[in-house]
Each structure stands twice: as C-alpha cells, then as structure tokens.
Design an enzyme around this catalytic site. Structure first.
Site, mmCIF file in Angstrom:
data_model
loop_
_atom_site.group_PDB
_atom_site.id
_atom_site.type_symbol
_atom_site.label_atom_id
_atom_site.label_comp_id
_atom_site.label_asym_id
_atom_site.label_seq_id
_atom_site.Cartn_x
_atom_site.Cartn_y
_atom_site.Cartn_z
ATOM 1 N N ASP A 1 0.834 -1.209 0.000
ATOM 2 C CA ASP A 1 0.000 0.000 0.000
ATOM 3 C C ASP A 1 0.867 1.256 0.000
ATOM 4 O OD1 ASP A 1 -2.139 -1.732 0.266
ATOM 5 O OD2 ASP A 1 -3.175 -0.436 1.710
ATOM 6 N N ARG B 1 -11.625 4.487 -13.640
ATOM 7 C CA ARG B 1 -12.306 3.646 -12.669
ATOM 8 C C ARG B 1 -11.271 3.406 -11.578
ATOM 9 N NH1 ARG B 1 -11.191 -1.706 -10.821
ATOM 10 N NH2 ARG B 1 -13.079 -2.739 -10.169
ATOM 11 N N ASP C 1 -9.764 1.784 -8.524
ATOM 12 C CA ASP C 1 -9.850 0.471 -7.889
ATOM 13 C C ASP C 1 -9.569 0.596 -6.393
ATOM 14 O OD1 ASP C 1 -9.905 -2.512 -8.392
ATOM 15 O OD2 ASP C 1 -7.976 -2.327 -7.383
ATOM 16 N N LEU D 1 -7.284 3.900 1.306
ATOM 17 C CA LEU D 1 -6.087 4.708 1.082
ATOM 18 C C LEU D 1 -5.316 5.005 2.363
ATOM 19 C CD1 LEU D 1 -7.291 7.293 -1.607
ATOM 20 C CD2 LEU D 1 -6.443 4.956 -1.911
ATOM 21 N N GLU E 1 -14.723 2.113 -7.303
ATOM 22 C CA GLU E 1 -15.052 0.760 -6.898
ATOM 23 C C GLU E 1 -14.993 0.719 -5.380
ATOM 24 O OE1 GLU E 1 -12.304 -1.884 -6.023
ATOM 25 O OE2 GLU E 1 -13.279 -3.704 -6.702
#
Lengths: 570, 441
Positions: free
Chosen positions: A193, A221, A223, A228, A265
């Site tokens: 991440d 798009r 994802d 985050l 998404e």
C-alpha cells in the site's frame, strides 16, 4: 479530424455506423452505457497472440454499431501480472505487448470520432512490489522514497483490521528482508500500500491522473479506493482523509479537465457507498455492488423481494452523480470482498442452495450462470437497462459468450473475444499455442458456434436484440436519469416500476412503466395504475398500444417476460 | 339537515336483512327482531353521513350511511348500486340513502374522522368486504378497517396493535388511529405497505416452482425421501431463508407481546388441559393424544416455559413480506369466528408461545397440501411427497429462525424435549381442529 477508418467486415455487412459526434454534455456519464474490456483479450492486431490497443482501435466501428457510449479499459500498464494488471509497475507507460502511450492517445481520438469516450482502470491504493517506487523505498530506511509505503518494525499495528484475501494472505503485514521491516498491504503481499499520509505520494498520484487526462482519457475507474489511509482504532476503511483526497482529485479535474469522470469501486453497502459521491464533489459514479447478485437471486427465487429490498435501501444521490450497475464483470462477487451486511445476506440466501453455493466465488460469465437461457438473459438485461444507473456491459456478454473455469478464477472470464468462426475465433492470427489464453472451443460456447460475425448476420441474435434495446434506451433518457418508484403488484413473481422525469426537450415529461415476470411460468398480475388513469401504455419495442391505464390494471406476462411501456397522453 | 331516525330505521333494517354478510353474522342465533339503537349524524348536508348502531339479540352492528340528492347519486356509486339503501325524506326533500363506504367522498371524510383530522387522503380504494368488517386503502398509504360486527369492550386486535406499538414493536403494519365511539371500537387505521405481500402468496410461488418440477425430480432421483429433501433445497423458489427470517420475526413478536401484556408461568397442568380441550373427542379416539396429554401433565413444574398473550390466529395470511422484512399484518379480529368455534385459537388468549409456532407450522403444511392437490392426478403421489418435504424443510427453517431470536429462550421450555413435546401436542390439536372443520384450516 479525419474521418475514422472503417472496419471492412462491418462495411461488407452493411452495418458500419455513421460517426456520432461526441456530445458536450458534462454529465454524459449519467446516461452512458459502458463497455468493459481487457485489451489483452479483445483483438490482436499484430499477430503476437496478445490483444493490443491497435486491436481495440480496429474494433471501434463494431462498438459504435452496438451503441455503447464509453469504453472502460482494464489496466494496460506495465505489470508482472500477478493480479491481472492491478499490480502496476509503472504508472506512466503502457505494457509493451499492448502498445504505447501514443496508441492510447490514438485510441481516444478514434473513439471520440465515433462518439465514444474511454476511461481506464487506475489503482492508486497500492503498486506492484516491482514498481521502482517500492524498490527504492525498500532499499533502505533513509532513501528519498523511504516513507512512500507503510512500514513498521512489527506486524502488530492495526491488528484488528480484516484481511480481505484471507484465503491466501495470513496478515496485512509482510516482512521485507531487504529493509528489515514489515510493509502494509490490504490485498496481496506483492501489492504494498502507498502511504497517502506522505504529501509526495499524494502529489505523485495526482500527477499520474493528470498525465493520462492530458493523453486524453475521459476518466478513471478507481480500484479499491476505500483503503487509502490507515488510522489507529478504525477499520482502516472509508476514512475522512480518503474522502478529502478524492475531493482534491475532483477539484483538479473539474478545474483543468471538465467533463472527465471518476468511477469508484467501493464494494460496500449502498448507504456507505454514497459517501463517495460526497456532495457531488467526490466521485461522479460508484458501482452499486449488491444489486447484481440480487437480480440473479430474484430470478432464481422467482420473486421480487431480493431486488426491491435493496432498491429500498439505496439512498438518493446528488443530481450530478450516477450509479454504475452491471450483471457481470471481470472480477466480481467473491464473499471476501463484500461488506458485512451483504455477506450475511448472501450466506443466508446462498448457503442453503446447492446451485448458488456452487457458483459462489467462482467467476462465471452471464450465459453459463443462467444455463444459457436467452429468455433470462433478455430479462436481466431489461433490468440492467431500466433500473437506475449507468449499465456496464462486459465484453463478450453481448453474444452470450461462455467461460472456461479450468483456467482458474482469474482467467475464466477473460478468454479471447470471439469475432469469427475462423482460426482462434478471429481474435488473433498467431499460432494457437502462442495465444495469451485459449479461446473457447466447446460445442455450446465455442467460437465456431458463437461469434460476432455470425451474430451480425442473424438479425434475431441476442446481439441484435441488445443493440435494439440500447437504441431504445438512448431515446428514452428517463430510463437513465429518471426517478424510480416500485409499484405494488399482487403477484410476488412480478416486479413493476415506474421511471419518470424530464424528457429531452425542455418542459417535457416522460413516464415509463416497466413490468417484468421473474418466473419461468406465465404470470398474471393486477397493477394499481389509477394515478395514470387515461394514459395509454405504448410498448416500446413494438410500439403497440395497450388498453388505457386504470386502477386495477390486469396484465399477463410470458415466462421471464417483460414490458417497457411509455405512458402517453391519449 | 339529515333524515330522521324514524324514516331511516325501517330502510336500514331491511337493507341489513338483504346483506349476505348480515345473514352469516346472525346465523345460528335465536330469532329476534333487529332494532336501531342509536343514530349519530357525523356530517350534515349533502352528502350527509351518519352512523347507525343496530342491535339484534346480544349482537351489535355498525352501519355507516350517506345520502345525497337522487340525481347526484346516479353514476357516483360506479357499479356499486347494491349499496343503495332506499329513499328517505330529509326536511321535505327526497334523498337517496346508501352505504357510506361506497361513496369515495364520504370514505375520505371517514378517514378524517377516524384519525381526528390527523390524516387526509386524496384517493380511496376498496379492498375487501368481509363479514366482520370492510377494508379501504387511502393513497396506497393508509389502511382502514371499518368494523361491521362490533365487540363489547376493547377489540383484541386494536388492543394488541396499540400495546405492541407502545413497547416499540415495529415488525407490523403500524397502527395510526383507533376510532372508538359509543363504547365500541368502530374502526382501525393502520399503515399500508403497497409492496407487501401475504406470506401465503410467497409460499405458493415457492411451491409452484417445486411442484412443477415433479417430473424432473422423479427422473433424477427415483423419489426416495432423502432425495426429495435435496430437491426442495435445490429448487429455485426455495423459501427456507425467508422462513428463517419469519421465525426470527415471530420470536421478536412474542417477546414484544410478553413486554406489552406480561407473562406468567405456564404450568404443566394448564398446558395439558389446553391440549386435552383442543383434541376434543379425539382424546378418546387417539392414543397419541392421550399419551401426549399425560406426558405434558407429568413434566416438571417450572420447565414448561412462560405463558404470554398469544397472537392467537397465526398463519401465513396474517404475515406479510415487505421490503424491510416480515411484518405482522393483523390479528384475529372476528368476534364471530371465536364464538362459533370454541376450540380455535381465540384472540386475547394467553398460552404457550409454542401454540402460535405450531399454528404457523400447520399453515405451512396446509398450503403445501393445497398446492399439491392442484397438480394433475398422475403426479399426485410425487406432488404430495414433494409438498411434504417442502413443508418439513420450511418448518425447520422457521423453527431455526425462531429459536435463534435473541432472548426467546426466556419464554420457552428449558429443555428441548419439553418444547418438542408441546410442539407435537399443539400440532396435533391444530390437525384435529382442521379435521373437525376443514373450512377453518
């Protein structure tokens, strides 16, 4: 701009579409029909066995003929492909086997010339562990990118946060022997991440978006956008900081690239997903995940409640926003990805049903899921095209393509598009052994039986039917943007609803009544249409007039039958 | 201005005698003359509105009447001409008197009156006319029951709904207003959920799908019993998950009834007596009935759970599936029903919550039986076997959901064996009742 080149096979069939101008409506996405495709599996223009951007360009006429408004490209960035390209190794270029940045630009231009927009997948939560940013970050604890990922001396922090891929990942932390620390990853361990608390990371991601918007993409798009940030004492999902960052992206887009979209998404309950619309100042669109399995469930159960109860739990959204809805896509329903409420519901519904249990967690295409029953396919598409939201079609489903479950979860539904009955289904001129995935060759779904060319010739094919339905939807914008009201019906197998709102021209209003039979048997019902007394229902496909609306309106439907009625002043 | 009581009385009484529902309501009673007991004008002028309270023997009836100038009535009743009661004199002017519910204007007025002005509507729809009451729906939002056969004191349905509402039970069509006049509950207004459907319709949808596959199932399985169970779960219209939810809602209903009306010990003797009475003459005939009564009486005191105010008439027509989930649609509200059938579950009765549970299970068996009987005769055997498997599967799911309702253990017998014994006994009572009077099933 020069006239777009024509696909000769379509010209010879007399179906080449005349160019539609790209409209300048900034809210185009609210009424658009999206078409999702993976470049690798669509069309191979250079005979290397892998689909490419040039191949997509060559098939644009077909997409224009079909009547879609926007292409959604699965990730095309350089990637070790350990997660279908969602493990990005370089944000600023294109995987060499697919083409170049210049090809993306040309694809966008050619698509625009046909009235079609193009958006692309973008993963901003994490990168591949092969990304140079990660390689630099792991190299020491004091390099310039040392703080670009989420590092820790132990693996105890945020230990309560759920592990999404719990079957393959024991923890959200993985030890990196190079740096001698653990790094945080919400998905696979090879997808570290990014650390959004670092302003340099935020700026870098903004520059990624700006780069592709300047190339010409009409949006992204996004994802896995719910993950985050990380904060102590939280589930590390849906945090305020995430929303603040999305608002920043939106502000920059609105200022410098008006008319482009962010499609999020967020695999959560609709009441939580609406936060990602903000006050109309975050994402333009979000996927409505629970609706899809419930459409299948309603048909399976032959009753409407799976659909109506999720519609009742779907909050209103800001007027400049839209849901994205779909029947199937490249990567959906697995239980670990759905929100808790939905998981409980799905367990309760699926657990007792051997057939549904079998399909749970397996990526299947539409046709095999419904036993290749065209009546069910038409019914499900009738829902998709008339329930609130922008429909997202998945490549191949327009010809009711099958899948290959022996290729495993990831690739089962990514087999090459079947264009012709010729070698490799017309997907590629390469040797069969060279193909990136084998095309389907079984007697039911194989390319000899099922391909675009044959479907084009057969005017009663599903492909032609779908094209007609898309055309009808385009002429009745209320199906895209109108309000929704579910009507009572005294038969549980019947779902009736009204879409109403402004017509295209100023001041005009339009009302469309949709009635569907979820059962495999013919059904009758009585609808309370007293409010529409005196209006005449005109069936939209054949323009047949039905008896005028009354309070106890009797209506009969064939197995899996449906009607779309325009309610007209007599 | 309004017609006089003297001019209305003979018209109204003759009208009542013409009504089939009135005939049913007085069936079996000793002959007695009907009489107008009171006359209350609710609205003067044109159209006018009044309530007539009619007595016949011990029984009391409400008749709501309206009147207009004869010319204004033509066409207004829209096919409901049978609602005309007759011509009367209103201060020297001829008026046509009719049953008020047939006049939309007056029906809307009645909603205002019943809710003391709290609710207004623009549209009214006539839903059903039963012996005990007539039902109207307003704006697809409100539902009003106008009682015809009145019950002295508080009507059990009204009492149950208001008390449940006061303890916060919301899995029901919520009461909006109860209209009380002249010592009677005369109307009940509750919410109307337009998308909601009777549980029975869902059950029939599920059975339709299963039974239509009789031939396929036979081919596939050769129909031994264990494969039938599999077939019921594999069929698309499977209802088990819905029945589990219904079970959970039933548990919360019982807890709410206990909270609203209190609960007390259900003694083995009292339970045995209820079962014995419920079996009627079957007690003599059926050995199983005798042994059940004996076994219940022999249960250890304190192990047989609590007695609560029962729903009392709990079956698939009394529950509805709405978007948010299952709701109780209503309670037994027919005073005639209780008086005619001494062994039925009565409204306002107290007993083991397992009585309601057994009633719902019976309802599942019964709807399955009915659906199987509609299949072609050459499928009868398999259809009955499938219907039986369907009923078992859905009863199990219902019971599973019920037992899992948080807190329900407090009301139930402490030992599963005692609960099983009681459930079997109440099921037997329900079957006996059905045998004695199939129409009431």
């Amino acid at each position: 701009m020069a006239a777009p080149a024509r696909d000769p096979s379509l010209v010879s069939l007399g179906v080449a579409e005349r160019a539609r101008p790209l409209d300048d409506d900034p809210h185009w996405y609210r009424r658009a029909v999206f078409y999702e495709l993976g470049v690798r599996g669509f069309y191979d223009s250079d005979g290397d066995g892998v689909g490419d951007l040039e191949g997509v360009i060559e098939k644009l006429d077909y997409l224009a003929w079909l009547g879609i408004d926007c292409i959604w490209l699965l990730p095309f960035y350089p990637s070790p492909l350990r997660d279908g390209g969602y493990d990005v190794a370089d944000y600023f270029s294109v995987a060499p086997e697919l083409g170049t940045v210049e090809d993306v630009k040309r694809l966008v231009d050619e698509a625009h010339a046909r009235g079609i927009r193009v958006i692309a997948d973008l993963v901003i939560n994490h990168t591949s562990d092969q990304h140079p940013w990660f390689q630099e970050s792991r190299s020491s604890r004091d390099n310039p990118k040392a703080d670009w990922y989420v590092w820790s001396d132990d693996d105890q922090r945020w230990s309560d946060v759920r592990v999404i891929f719990c079957d393959t990942e024991p923890s959200n932390w993985t030890y990196d022997p190079v740096r001698g620390q653990y790094y945080w990853h919400r998905f696979f361990h090879h997808q570290p991440d990014l650390n959004f608390d670092n302003p340099e990371v935020r700026d870098a991601i903004v520059s990624v978006l700006r780069f592709w918007l300047e190339v010409g993409l009409d949006g992204f798009r996004l994802d896995a956008v719910a993950y985050l940030y990380e904060r102590d004492g939280t589930r590390c999902e849906n945090l305020p900081e995430t929303h603040a960052f999305l608002r920043r992206l939106r502000r920059e887009m609105d200022r410098d690239f008006p008319g482009r979209v962010l499609l999020a998404e967020v695999n959560q309950w609709p009441a939580d997903v609406v936060d990602y619309f903000g006050d109309g100042d975050e994402c333009h669109m979000c996927f409505h995940f629970p609706l899809m399995p419930r459409m299948f469930m309603a048909v399976r159960r032959e009753q409407r409640f799976p659909i109506t109860e999720i519609l009742a739990q779907t909050p209103a959204i800001p007027p400049n926003c839209q849901w994205g809805i779909f029947l199937r896509n490249h990567d959906e329903l697995t239980l670990e990805m759905v929100a808790d409420d939905e998981r409980d519901y799905m367990y309760q519904e699926y657990a007792a049903d051997p057939r549904m249990r079998k399909n749970l967690g397996i990526r299947r295409r539409l046709a095999p899921l419904i036993d290749n029953d065209r009546r069910v396919a038409e019914l499900l598409y009738a829902f998709l095209l008339s329930l609130p939201g922008a429909p997202v079609l998945y490549y191949g489903d327009e010809i009711l393509m099958g899948d290959n479950i022996y290729l495993g979860d990831r690739d089962a539904v990514r087999t090459p598009m079947q264009w012709t009955p010729d070698r490799n289904g017309g997907f590629s001129r390469a040797d069969f052994a060279q193909l990136h995935l084998p095309p389907l060759m079984d007697p039911v779904y194989g390319y000899q039986a099922l391909n675009v060319e044959s479907a084009l010739r057969d005017t009663s094919s599903f492909l032609h039917w779908l094209r007609r339905m898309l055309a009808i939807r385009r002429h009745h914008l209320v199906l895209a943007t109108g309000s929704l009201e579910v009507l009572p019906a005294d038969n549980p197998s019947v779902l009736a609803y009204v879409r109403s709102g402004e017509r295209g021209e100023p001041g005009g209003r339009e009302t469309i009544l949709c009635v569907a039979n979820l059962s495999r048997f013919a059904q009758a019902t009585e609808l309370s249409l007293g409010r529409f007394e005196g209006l005449r229902p005109i069936e939209l496909i054949g323009r047949s007039a039905f008896p005028p609306a009354t309070d106890g309106y009797q209506i009969t439907l064939g197995p899996y039958g449906f009607y779309w009625f325009e309610l007209e002043e007599r | 201005m309004a017609p006089t009581a003297e001019s209305l009385a003979p018209l109204a009484l003759a009208y009542l005698e013409r009504q089939p529902w009135f005939g049913l309501a007085i069936a079996g009673l000793a002959p007695a003359p009907a009489a107008l007991l009171s006359y209350s004008v609710l609205r003067d002028g044109r159209p006018g509105l009044a309530r007539l309270l009619v007595g016949r023997g011990e029984r009391r009836f409400q008749l709501l009447v309206g009147w207009r100038n004869p010319a204004a009535v033509a066409g207004m009743l829209g096919g409901r001409e049978e609602a005309i009661i007759g011509s009367a004199d209103d201060g020297g002017e001829d008026v046509l008197v009719y049953e008020a519910l047939a006049d939309d204007t007056l029906a809307l007025e009645l909603l205002d009156l019943a809710t003391q002005g709290a609710e207004h509507a623009e549209r009214v729809r006539h839903v059903s006319t039963l012996v005990s009451h007539a039902s109207l729906v307003f704006d697809d939002r409100l539902f009003m029951k106008c009682y015809r056969v009145l019950e002295p004191g508080v009507r059990p349905e009204v009492e149950a709904m208001l008390r449940l509402d006061s303890v916060g039970f919301n899995a029901m069509l919520a009461p909006i207003a109860a209209w009380r006049a002249e010592g009677f509950d005369v109307a009940l207004v509750r919410e109307f959920l337009p998308g909601a459907l009777e549980g029975r319709l869902l059950a029939l949808t599920s059975l339709r799908d299963l039974l239509a596959r009789a031939a396929e199932v036979r081919e596939a399985s050769g129909a031994p019993a264990e494969d039938l169970e599999e077939a019921t779960s594999a069929t698309g219209g499977d209802l088990a998950s819905e029945m589990r939810r219904l079970g959970a809602m039933t548990g919360s209903l019982h807890l709410a009834l206990a909270a609203a009306f209190g609960d007390r010990v259900a003694t083995p003797e009292a339970l045995a007596a209820i079962v014995a009475a419920g079996c009627g003459e079957g007690l003599e005939r059926l050995e199983r009935a005798r042994s059940l009564v004996g076994a219940i009486a022999a249960l250890e005191p304190g192990t047989t759970g609590r007695a609560i105010r029962l729903h009392g008439d709990y079956h698939l027509r009394r529950v509805m599936r709405a978007e948010p989930g299952w709701v109780v649609a209503g309670f037994s509200d027919d005073p005639l029903y209780a008086s005619r059938r001494p062994h039925t579950s009565l409204p306002a009765r107290t007993g083991s919550p397992l009585e309601d549970v057994a009633d719902m299970c019976f309802s599942l068996r019964q709807v399955a039986r009915e659906a199987a009987q509609l299949r072609p005769s050459d499928e009868a055997e398999l259809a009955e076997a499938l219907a039986g498997a369907w009923a078992r599967r859905n009863q199990e799911a219902f019971l599973e959901g019920y037992r899992a309702a948080p807190g329900i253990d407090r009301l139930l017998p402490g030992h599963p064996a005692a609960a099983g014994l009681l459930l079997e006994a109440f099921a037997l009572v329900r079957d006996r009742r059905y045998e004695a009077s199939p129409a009431e099933g």
